[in-house]
Design a protein around this motif. Structure first.
Motif, PDB file in Angstrom:
ATOM      1  N   GLU A 244      -4.447  -2.247  -1.302  1.00  0.00           N
ATOM      2  CA  GLU A 244      -5.542  -1.524  -1.846  1.00  0.00           C
ATOM      3  C   GLU A 244      -5.495  -1.527  -3.322  1.00  0.00           C
ATOM      4  O   GLU A 244      -4.646  -0.895  -3.645  1.00  0.00           O
ATOM      5  CB  GLU A 244      -5.715  -0.235  -1.071  1.00  0.00           C
ATOM      6  N   VAL A 245      -6.491  -1.503  -3.792  1.00  0.00           N
ATOM      7  CA  VAL A 245      -6.689  -1.585  -5.390  1.00  0.00           C
ATOM      8  C   VAL A 245      -7.890  -0.606  -5.666  1.00  0.00           C
ATOM      9  O   VAL A 245      -9.017  -0.923  -5.096  1.00  0.00           O
ATOM     10  CB  VAL A 245      -6.769  -2.692  -6.143  1.00  0.00           C
ATOM     11  N   SER A 246      -7.660   0.423  -6.241  1.00  0.00           N
ATOM     12  CA  SER A 246      -9.009   1.401  -6.561  1.00  0.00           C
ATOM     13  C   SER A 246      -9.821   1.063  -7.494  1.00  0.00           C
ATOM     14  O   SER A 246     -11.010   1.603  -7.762  1.00  0.00           O
ATOM     15  CB  SER A 246      -8.514   2.830  -6.927  1.00  0.00           C
ATOM     16  N   SER A 247      -9.546   0.067  -8.281  1.00  0.00           N
ATOM     17  CA  SER A 247     -10.311  -0.430  -9.380  1.00  0.00           C
ATOM     18  C   SER A 247     -10.198  -2.078  -9.528  1.00  0.00           C
ATOM     19  O   SER A 247      -8.921  -2.193  -9.368  1.00  0.00           O
ATOM     20  CB  SER A 247     -10.383   0.473 -10.920  1.00  0.00           C
ATOM     21  N   PRO A 248     -11.014  -2.572 -10.253  1.00  0.00           N
ATOM     22  CA  PRO A 248     -10.497  -4.217 -10.350  1.00  0.00           C
ATOM     23  C   PRO A 248      -9.306  -4.479 -10.826  1.00  0.00           C
ATOM     24  O   PRO A 248      -8.972  -3.744 -11.959  1.00  0.00           O
ATOM     25  CB  PRO A 248     -11.873  -4.630 -11.177  1.00  0.00           C
TER      26      PRO A 248
ATOM     27  N   THR B 192      -5.172   2.669 -12.296  1.00  0.00           N
ATOM     28  CA  THR B 192      -5.712   2.093 -10.913  1.00  0.00           C
ATOM     29  C   THR B 192      -4.384   2.384 -10.083  1.00  0.00           C
ATOM     30  O   THR B 192      -3.456   2.262 -10.278  1.00  0.00           O
ATOM     31  CB  THR B 192      -5.672   0.491 -11.248  1.00  0.00           C
TER      32      THR B 192
ATOM     33  N   GLU C  11     -11.728  -7.414  -6.985  1.00  0.00           N
ATOM     34  CA  GLU C  11     -12.479  -6.213  -7.158  1.00  0.00           C
ATOM     35  C   GLU C  11     -11.831  -5.224  -6.276  1.00  0.00           C
ATOM     36  O   GLU C  11     -10.990  -5.244  -5.584  1.00  0.00           O
ATOM     37  CB  GLU C  11     -13.866  -6.492  -6.698  1.00  0.00           C
ATOM     38  N   ALA C  12     -12.264  -4.132  -6.720  1.00  0.00           N
ATOM     39  CA  ALA C  12     -11.485  -2.709  -5.923  1.00  0.00           C
ATOM     40  C   ALA C  12     -12.025  -3.004  -4.459  1.00  0.00           C
ATOM     41  O   ALA C  12     -12.817  -3.345  -3.956  1.00  0.00           O
ATOM     42  CB  ALA C  12     -12.532  -1.496  -6.382  1.00  0.00           C
TER      43      ALA C  12
END
Length: 288
Positions: free
Chosen positions: A76-80, A38, A89-90
């Motif tokens: 910002e997160v690219s996956s949960p 992530t 959630e992403a």
């Protein structure tokens, strides 16, 4: 003509002034960190204490704070990611906090263009957690957000300023994403390169104590594709030892030395791993 020239010169001077860059009291910062698979990006501005008592003179206890300066802080997160059992959630979110002496409320909000706290509403909150304050002896002059305590499937979002540290642990999904990535890599790899994918997969499964049988299957397929890699035999030995097949581990380790020394002899180089592998062999022989 003289008036036109002076007008153009004035406009040019104004453009030059408007375009100049000047130091900011709370400079912008971007943190990028991968946890597992992530990717996390945090954009924020960093105020400094400047001889002030931060959590009285700068940040009002019990009141909503932008968690930085200037525009709202964003993550910002690219996956949960999972925080205290709640899934973020992403996507991209603003971070707000409500600092108190003993704990903070940490808020993730789906609106990301607040000018400070202006326009904030709880209706846009997607996740709230409470985190304890951990006092620190060595004061931190400039507000800092970091991602620390990093492991394969977890880490902590950490806020630090002056004598206050607040940590928010979170977890990320790795296994299902990694398995999907392995299958994708195998489907896309040229036949001659698949042995690398199989070995990488075996290494991942072994290092993370996952499905020893699967790790062994992958390394065997890797060796089938390329039988002259000493490291592949050594990895197989480690996988077998983890499965308590010490006899098999010794056999694979001896093959690792043989392949390594033959390859080194052909290239005119030295093989520097014999002693390391023999240590493993001796250890496993004592357990057979």
């Amino acid at each position: 003509m003289k008036k036109l020239f002076l007008s153009l010169a004035f406009v040019g001077a104004m453009i030059s002034v408007n375009a100049q860059e000047l130091p900011q009291p709370s400079p912008k910062s971007t943190l990028q960190q991968r946890v597992g698979l992530t990717d996390i990006t945090i954009d924020y501005s960093r105020p400094s204490a400047k001889d002030r008592a931060v959590f009285t003179d700068v940040v009002t206890p019990g009141k909503l704070w932008r968690t930085g300066a200037n525009m709202n802080t964003t993550i910002e997160v690219s996956s949960p990611v999972v925080i205290e059992g709640q899934t973020l959630e992403a996507g991209t979110y603003s971070i707000f906090t409500i600092p108190n002496a003993d704990k903070w409320t940490v808020i993730f909000n789906k609106k990301t263009d607040h000018g400070g706290t202006s326009g904030y509403t709880e209706d846009n909150d997607v996740l709230r957690v409470e985190a304890k304050v951990a006092p620190i002896k060595q004061p931190v002059e400039t507000f800092t957000i970091d991602v620390n305590d990093i492991r394969t499937e977890s880490a902590s979002l950490v806020f630090t300023w002056q004598n206050t540290r607040v940590s928010v642990p979170f977890t990320v999904e790795v296994k299902s994403i990694a398995s999907s990535n392995i299958e994708k890599a195998l489907n896309e790899a040229e036949e001659a390169d698949k042995w690398k994918v199989y070995r990488n997969a075996a290494n991942y499964y072994h290092n993370n104590n996952m499905e020893g049988a699967k790790a062994l299957e992958y390394i065997n397929k890797s060796i089938e594709g390329k039988s002259d890699s000493w490291y592949s035999y050594w990895l197989k030995a480690e996988i077998l030892a983890a499965k308590e097949d010490y006899k098999g581990a010794v056999k694979a380790a001896k093959e690792s030395i043989k392949v390594g020394e033959e390859g080194a002899k052909e290239s005119g180089a030295s093989f520097d791993y014999t002693a390391m592998i023999e240590d493993g062999i001796n250890d496993w022989k004592s357990k057979k």
